[in-house]
Write an enzyme that holds these catalytic residues in place. Structure first.
Site, PDB file in Angstrom:
ATOM      1  N   ILE A   1       0.861  -1.175   0.000  1.00 20.81           N
ATOM      2  CA  ILE A   1       0.000   0.000   0.000  1.00 20.81           C
ATOM      3  C   ILE A   1       0.900   1.228   0.000  1.00 20.81           C
ATOM      4  O   ILE A   1       2.084   1.147   0.344  1.00 20.81           O
ATOM      5  CB  ILE A   1      -0.974   0.014   1.210  1.00 20.81           C
ATOM      6  CG1 ILE A   1      -0.219  -0.093   2.535  1.00 20.81           C
ATOM      7  CG2 ILE A   1      -2.000  -1.086   1.090  1.00 20.81           C
ATOM      8  CD1 ILE A   1      -1.133  -0.058   3.767  1.00 20.81           C
ATOM      9  N   ASP A   2       0.358   2.368  -0.387  1.00 22.52           N
ATOM     10  CA  ASP A   2       1.158   3.571  -0.530  1.00 22.52           C
ATOM     11  C   ASP A   2       1.707   4.062   0.805  1.00 22.52           C
ATOM     12  O   ASP A   2       1.153   3.764   1.873  1.00 22.52           O
ATOM     13  CB  ASP A   2       0.327   4.696  -1.162  1.00 22.52           C
ATOM     14  CG  ASP A   2      -0.157   4.344  -2.555  1.00 22.52           C
ATOM     15  OD1 ASP A   2       0.549   3.573  -3.236  1.00 22.52           O
ATOM     16  OD2 ASP A   2      -1.230   4.829  -2.952  1.00 22.52           O
ATOM     17  N   LYS A   3       2.758   4.840   0.735  1.00 21.09           N
ATOM     18  CA  LYS A   3       3.413   5.387   1.924  1.00 21.09           C
ATOM     19  C   LYS A   3       2.415   6.044   2.874  1.00 21.09           C
ATOM     20  O   LYS A   3       2.418   5.769   4.077  1.00 21.09           O
ATOM     21  CB  LYS A   3       4.470   6.409   1.494  1.00 21.09           C
ATOM     22  CG  LYS A   3       5.087   7.204   2.649  1.00 21.09           C
ATOM     23  CD  LYS A   3       6.013   8.294   2.146  1.00 21.09           C
ATOM     24  CE  LYS A   3       6.522   9.149   3.295  1.00 21.09           C
ATOM     25  NZ  LYS A   3       7.383  10.265   2.825  1.00 21.09           N
TER      26      LYS A   3
ATOM     27  N   THR B   1      -0.819   5.791   2.975  1.00 22.12           N
ATOM     28  CA  THR B   1      -2.024   5.002   3.249  1.00 22.12           C
ATOM     29  C   THR B   1      -1.723   4.126   4.452  1.00 22.12           C
ATOM     30  O   THR B   1      -0.671   3.493   4.516  1.00 22.12           O
ATOM     31  CB  THR B   1      -2.406   4.132   2.041  1.00 22.12           C
ATOM     32  OG1 THR B   1      -2.687   4.974   0.922  1.00 22.12           O
ATOM     33  CG2 THR B   1      -3.621   3.274   2.340  1.00 22.12           C
TER      34      THR B   1
ATOM     35  N   ARG C   1      -7.276   5.870  -5.572  1.00 25.94           N
ATOM     36  CA  ARG C   1      -7.009   7.300  -5.730  1.00 25.94           C
ATOM     37  C   ARG C   1      -7.323   7.755  -7.157  1.00 25.94           C
ATOM     38  O   ARG C   1      -7.942   8.810  -7.371  1.00 25.94           O
ATOM     39  CB  ARG C   1      -5.555   7.596  -5.360  1.00 25.94           C
ATOM     40  CG  ARG C   1      -5.226   7.204  -3.919  1.00 25.94           C
ATOM     41  CD  ARG C   1      -3.734   7.163  -3.653  1.00 25.94           C
ATOM     42  NE  ARG C   1      -3.150   8.496  -3.668  1.00 25.94           N
ATOM     43  CZ  ARG C   1      -1.844   8.727  -3.541  1.00 25.94           C
ATOM     44  NH1 ARG C   1      -0.998   7.720  -3.419  1.00 25.94           N
ATOM     45  NH2 ARG C   1      -1.389   9.970  -3.559  1.00 25.94           N
TER      46      ARG C   1
END
Length: 342
Positions: free
Chosen positions: A153-155, A157, A256
């Site tokens: 998952i993104d930084k 998130t 997103r």
């Protein structure tokens, strides 16, 4: 044959990773086959895509995969990030482990932690922490330097991730992600109120043709990869909405990009324009309130809330849920109070 590594950025923003000079006795050989024999852990499809994107040059010129390499040809391979050793340095970073057995673990990642080492983030990542706490984690093919990871998952998130501790667990989990049988539920705070309480976004996603840092939607299906997000509105707050998203596929920045595509960008998602007022008035009181909300949750408002899968060894159905982080809960409360009294 001579191979060298250069950390030199060219005028296209690419960093040279490999420079290979063909032997004087080199027989005529397709460029993709020539590189496939010399670059470990790289598939032919990946090589052909890199050649097509202009990441491979012969004697300084872009060419095609079927070009026949000749004696003395200089072949360079460039990437968007500078080269770096894939060895992971273990770091004593605490982990929030919500489940662990002999085969896998589930962690609740906090916002701000990068999942794996990459350009500008070589340390302090989840993978650095995993390397410290667990030895000999398996690595997926073509995923060197990312032991244990089967998804990410993104930084900025927050939320749940499953980590494989054994080769068998990695294979089993990877198959479930490939088959889209993993249950992944996210909570997101988005700008505006969707027209329908539930919906499905079935739109291709791919790297933006204008800005390689972001993912763009391609509704005509002429580019990118198939991507499906199901959403449900949990709470309408006039200017923003709390929604639940379930992923059928797992593309980069999928939620997103999909939510931006339908006109409901994630709240305070700076990369996709959500850090500006996209719904409501421009009056100073409202603007000040929104600015305070941005300070309350200084990141995109996205949390990987629940995770469900079949245990790759026992076959048991595993289901995990997590609380919303404090910053997320606080910003929702702020909007609830604002809508109630304004």
């Amino acid at each position: 044959m001579e191979e060298q590594i250069h950390i030199q950025e060219d005028n296209e923003g690419l960093f040279e990773h490999q420079r290979i000079v063909a032997d004087p006795k080199q027989q005529l050989l397709r460029l993709d086959k020539f590189l496939l024999d010399r670059l470990p852990n790289v598939t032919r499809n990946r090589l052909q895509a890199g050649i097509k994107d202009g990441n491979v040059k012969v004697n300084g010129e872009k060419t095609k995969a079927n070009y026949k390499v000749r004696p003395g040809d200089e072949v360079t391979v460039s990437m968007s990030e500078p080269p770096r050793d894939t060895e992971v340095v273990p770091e004593d970073i605490p982990l929030n482990i919500v489940y662990e057995d002999a085969h896998l673990l589930v962690v609740n990642k906090e916002a701000g932690m990068v999942v794996h080492p990459a350009y500008n983030n070589w340390s302090g990542t989840l993978v650095n922490a995993l390397a410290y706490h667990f030895k000999n984690l398996p690595t997926m093919e073509n995923n060197e330097g990312r032991p244990g990871l089967v998804h990410r998952i993104d930084k900025d998130t927050s939320g749940l991730l499953v980590i494989a501790k054994t080769e068998r667990a990695m294979r089993g989990l990877a198959e479930q992600f490939f088959d889209h049988s993993i249950e992944r539920t996210y909570y997101a705070l988005v700008w505006g109120e969707p027209k329908t309480e539930t919906g499905t976004i079935d739109v291709n996603l791919g790297r933006s043709l204008k800005d390689r840092r972001i993912t763009a939607a391609f509704p005509e299906g002429d580019f990118g990869r198939h991507a499906i997000t199901h959403y449900k509105v949990l709470k309408n707050l006039r200017y923003v909405s709390l929604i639940q998203c379930n992923l059928e596929t797992g593309r980069t920045h999928q939620i997103r990009a999909h939510m931006k595509h339908i006109g409901h960008t994630l709240f305070n998602d700076a990369t996709y324009g959500g850090d500006k007022i996209l719904k409501g008035t421009k009056f100073s009181k409202y603007k000040q309130f929104v600015d305070n909300c941005f300070k309350t949750i200084p990141r995109q408002s996205l949390h990987a809330k629940s995770l469900g899968f079949e245990h790759p060894v026992t076959g048991e159905h595993m289901q995990f849920d997590s609380e919303l982080p404090e910053d997320f809960k606080n910003v929702i409360e702020k909007w609830e109070q604002y809508v109630k009294y304004n």
